[in-house]
Motif scaffolding. Structure first.
Motif, short mmCIF file in Angstrom:
data_model
loop_
_atom_site.label_atom_id
_atom_site.label_comp_id
_atom_site.label_asym_id
_atom_site.label_seq_id
_atom_site.Cartn_x
_atom_site.Cartn_y
_atom_site.Cartn_z
N ALA A 117 0.73 -1.12 0.00
CA ALA A 117 0.00 -0.07 -0.07
C ALA A 117 0.85 1.26 0.03
CB ALA A 117 -0.94 -0.22 1.20
N TYR A 139 -11.53 0.00 -4.64
CA TYR A 139 -11.00 -1.36 -3.88
C TYR A 139 -9.96 -1.31 -2.96
CZ TYR A 139 -8.81 -5.94 -4.32
OH TYR A 139 -8.48 -7.28 -3.81
N ILE A 143 -10.43 -2.36 1.31
CA ILE A 143 -9.62 -3.41 1.67
C ILE A 143 -8.76 -2.92 2.74
CG2 ILE A 143 -9.81 -4.87 -0.24
CD1 ILE A 143 -6.91 -4.53 -0.72
N HIS A 144 -8.10 -1.89 2.75
CA HIS A 144 -7.22 -1.18 3.97
C HIS A 144 -8.33 -0.54 4.97
CE1 HIS A 144 -3.88 -2.77 2.02
NE2 HIS A 144 -4.02 -1.99 0.95
N VAL A 197 -4.92 4.57 -2.22
CA VAL A 197 -4.39 4.01 -0.86
C VAL A 197 -3.42 4.81 -0.52
CG1 VAL A 197 -5.18 1.62 -1.60
CG2 VAL A 197 -2.93 2.26 -2.28
N LEU B 352 -1.82 -3.45 -4.76
CA LEU B 352 -2.63 -2.47 -4.20
C LEU B 352 -2.57 -3.04 -2.85
CD1 LEU B 352 -5.54 -1.83 -6.45
CD2 LEU B 352 -3.96 -0.37 -5.45
N GLU B 358 -8.27 -11.98 -0.27
CA GLU B 358 -9.04 -10.81 -0.73
C GLU B 358 -8.86 -10.74 -2.36
OE1 GLU B 358 -8.34 -7.51 2.91
OE2 GLU B 358 -6.91 -7.63 1.17
#
Lengths: 284, 463
Positions: A117, A139, A143-144, A197, B352, B358
């Motif tokens: 990230a 996205y 997720i973070h 991110v 990412l 995931e």
């Protein structure tokens, strides 16, 4: 001989006359005063193959550094070490030290997920997910856990698309598939996705090689703007592109880092005969 | 000359045509003024064109001739028979003609051989040999004529490749339509028998009746049921067993596919995938043994331990074993589909900062969804069509129940029991099998159409 003395600074050849063509020691200025990322004696092996040989290179804050060199010279392999994208590759082994803000990213205690990230990546071929434009950008933050609610997420999506210069073109069709965009738009979508991110460094592996000249110009302008906030490492086959977007240029040759210097110097007055051969088109 | 030899002669002529066509093209190419002229196509195409021109008309003539030959000769023989025989009713005349043919080919005949029959048989043989001779002459003459015509037509500018490709194209169309026509033929054959059934039993009784008991009294004095043809219990049984099987196969198969394609080390995958596919190679009868002898008693014992009433043949046992049987259909196809998701998408997700889980849940599986739905659909078709396991493990009793611990029966099992053995084909009992088959066919067809729609919808959305 790959590189001479372990961790000492590579040879500075400023003012030196002719350098021997067979000398594989790095010349120029691979190190900087206040680096964001520091690589020391990085070796990468694919099984028996020694793909990157003892590379030492710093990446400064707010700079674009271009990695150039003939195909198979190890520049893509090297860039993929910077966010540990080589990890899943069978038989790949990385040696040496790579520090991000003083932290060894190959240390056992480092979790690779937050690292990726921090160090975002844009690939050669645009690879938007088969989802809507909005979901593509959201996205990473999702997720973070970067956003508390949908409202914040909308804000991140809009900001990222704006920074990637895509907002005006897609703001009315965020629910359409990202794969339906043109190639250049897809690549900017991928950049927006990486920006969402909040990385510190963006790695770009030949980001324009699949794009037409207009889309390429768009991306190059974008890279120049992004420099204000990020450090960018770009691998490119186009020497014009390297000279247009980068402040420093690093020339790789068969796994060795041959020369690093200010872009205008590397392209006008290279120190190493191999660099000169390459930029004047005498090599491959 | 027998028809077999005629066929071989035509093919040989065609082969000769190939060489002559090729030679001819090279000859005309070399004859142009100022040395060799450039041919439009490669010489082999001229050869192929000559071979096709020689072979196709002759083979068509051969086919048409052979198809119509028998009925024409029979009619000629019949017209030569004495008035007394020709006046026989249709069945008798057929028998007489059959006798004549048997006599001609040296088989056993049904009655005494008289002079009239002997003469008719000789007449038949004579006509047949004339026909064969004529066929040989006509087809070979046609082939040679066509060959000579093509050889005359060959010039360097003749577009031989285009012509050959047109013929090959037509051939490909024929090949692909054979499967379609076979399907149409199957549907029609079921349809006509089913219509005969529905003349006796009303469609509504069949589709909505709640009792299935196809036994009919054959003789009027027989003590037996009059037959009840309500298909609902049979179809609920099918659906229940298929649902149990899918409840086993979809999660296990899909998770196995995810493990194989995403997590397994190459060496593990190399061993595990073929072993999983081995499951698909086990004959269903063997699965039936396993279900009847091992799984069903185990379920009954477990049920008794819990104080449940479990019959020794249960839908659960058949469904579980069927589910295991179709795991490889789901896992192997899904694994291929997941594997086909481009590396770049995984790299993108990985870069990412996605964890592997995931990446799989949010990127890979959605991208692979159309293919996964397809594999599940194939598995459902297998589950609905499966017969042997159910015969052995779920019983034959058509109970209308939602309890998976009871014995149930399925459409395919009932079709088998209705058609096994000697059956009269005018009884509703036998014809009911075709009606069941028709409804089953329509059901699976609808299922396929729906699933194709789902796949197409997602595809539009995702690609």
């Amino acid at each position: 001989m790959v590189h001479s003395e372990g961790g000492t600074a590579p040879v500075m050849a400023a003012g030196a006359g002719r350098i021997d063509r067979e000398d594989r020691r790095t010349v120029g200025s691979p190190l900087v005063a206040d680096p964001r990322m520091t690589c020391r004696n990085v070796d990468v092996y694919y099984g028996e193959k020694h793909a990157v040989r003892g590379v030492s290179l710093d990446i400064a804050k707010n700079e674009v550094i271009a990695l150039i060199g003939p195909s198979g010279c190890g520049k893509s392999t090297f860039i993929r070490c910077l966010n540990r994208m080589n990890d899943p590759i069978e038989g790949c082994r990385v040696e040496g030290k790579i520090l991000l803000d003083g932290m060894d990213i190959y240390d056992r205690s480092v979790d690779v997920v937050p690292l990726r990230a921090q160090v975002g990546m844009v690939f050669q071929k645009p690879n938007p997910f088969p989802k809507s434009i909005w979901h593509n950008v959201a996205y990473g933050p999702k997720i973070h856990g970067l956003a508390k609610d949908r409202y914040e997420l909308d804000g991140i999506v809009e900001r990222s698309l704006q920074r990637a210069g895509l907002w005006e073109e897609v703001k009315d069709r965020l629910d359409q598939p990202g794969t339906a965009l043109s190639g250049g738009q897809q690549q900017r979508l991928c950049i927006a996705r990486a920006l969402a991110v909040e990385p510190e460094i963006i790695l770009m592996d030949e980001p324009c090689s699949a794009l037409d000249p207009i889309a390429t110009a768009h991306i190059e302008n974008l890279i120049d703007e992004l420099r204000a906030n990020y450090s960018i490492v770009i691998v490119t086959h186009s020497m014009q592109q390297a000279s247009r977007v980068s402040q420093r240029t690093a020339y790789f040759h068969l796994g060795d880092l041959i020369e690093v210097g200010r872009t205008e110097i590397v392209f006008t007055n290279p120190l190493h005969p191999l660099t000169e051969d390459y930029i004047t088109g005498r090599f491959g | 000359m027998t028809p077999g030899w005629i066929l071989i002669a035509i093919l040989a002529l065609s082969a000769v045509g190939y060489y002559m066509g090729r030679r001819r093209s090279q000859f005309v190419a070399g004859r142009g003024e100022g040395g060799a002229v450039k041919l439009h196509s490669r010489p082999t195409y001229y050869g192929a064109l000559a071979a096709l021109a020689c072979g196709i008309p002759a083979l068509l003539l051969f086919t048409v001739w052979r198809v119509s030959e028998e009925s024409i000769i029979t009619r000629l023989v019949v017209s030569g028979l004495p008035e007394a025989v020709r006046a026989l009713p249709e069945g008798g005349l057929d028998l007489a003609v059959n006798d004549i043919k048997n006599l001609a080919s040296g088989n056993i005949v049904s009655g005494e051989i008289d002079a009239g029959m002997r003469a008719a048989a000789d007449h038949y043989l004579r006509l047949r040999s004339i026909s064969h001779g004529a066929l040989a002459v006509c087809s070979l003459a046609l082939g040679i004529a066509a060959l000579l015509l093509v050889l005359r037509l060959i010039t360097p500018r003749l577009r031989a490749r285009n012509a050959v490709e047109r013929v090959v194209n037509a051939l490909l169309i024929v090949c692909s339509s054979i499967a379609v026509f076979t399907t149409v033929g199957i549907v029609l054959s079921i349809l006509f028998e089913a219509i005969r059934f529905f003349r006796v039993v009303p469609v509504t009784d069949f589709l909505f009746g709640l009792e299935w008991s196809p036994q009919m009294a054959i003789r009027s004095d027989q003590v037996g049921s009059s037959g009840a043809f309500g298909a609902v219990p049979v179809f609920t049984g099918t659906l229940m067993i298929a649902a149990i099987a899918m409840a086993v196969a979809i999660p296990l198969g899909l998770l196995a596919a995810i493990y194989l394609s995403e997590y397994a080390a190459p060496r593990v995958r190399a061993i595990l995938k073929p072993s999983l596919e081995l499951l698909a190679g086990i004959p269903t009868v063997v699965y039936g043994f396993f279900a009847a002898l091992t799984v069903a008693p185990a379920i009954r014992n477990a049920g008794e331990a819990l104080g449940l009433d479990v019959s020794s043949e249960s839908a659960l046992a058949a469904g579980l074993v069927m589910g295991v049987m179709i795991i490889p259909f789901v896992s192997s196809l899904s694994d291929d589909v997941i594997h086909a998701v481009p590396r770049s998408l995984r790299d993108g997700a990985c870069a990412l900062g996605s964890t592997p889980s995931e990446t799989i849940r949010k990127v890979v599986l959605p991208a692979a969804l159309p293919g996964i739905v397809g594999s599940i659909l194939l598995a459902v078709s297998r589950a609905i069509g499966e017969t042997m396991i159910v015969v052995m493990a779920a019983g034959l009793a058509a109970n209308l129940t939602a309890n998976p611990l009871k014995a149930v029966t399925t459409v395919t099992v009932q079709m088998v029991t209705l058609l096994v053995g000697d059956q009269e084909f005018d009884s509703p009992k036998t014809l009911a099998a075709f009606a069941l088959g028709l409804v089953l066919f329509v059901t699976t067809l609808c299922l396929n159409v729906v699933a194709l729609g789902v796949v197409r919808k997602y595809r539009e959305q995702y690609e």
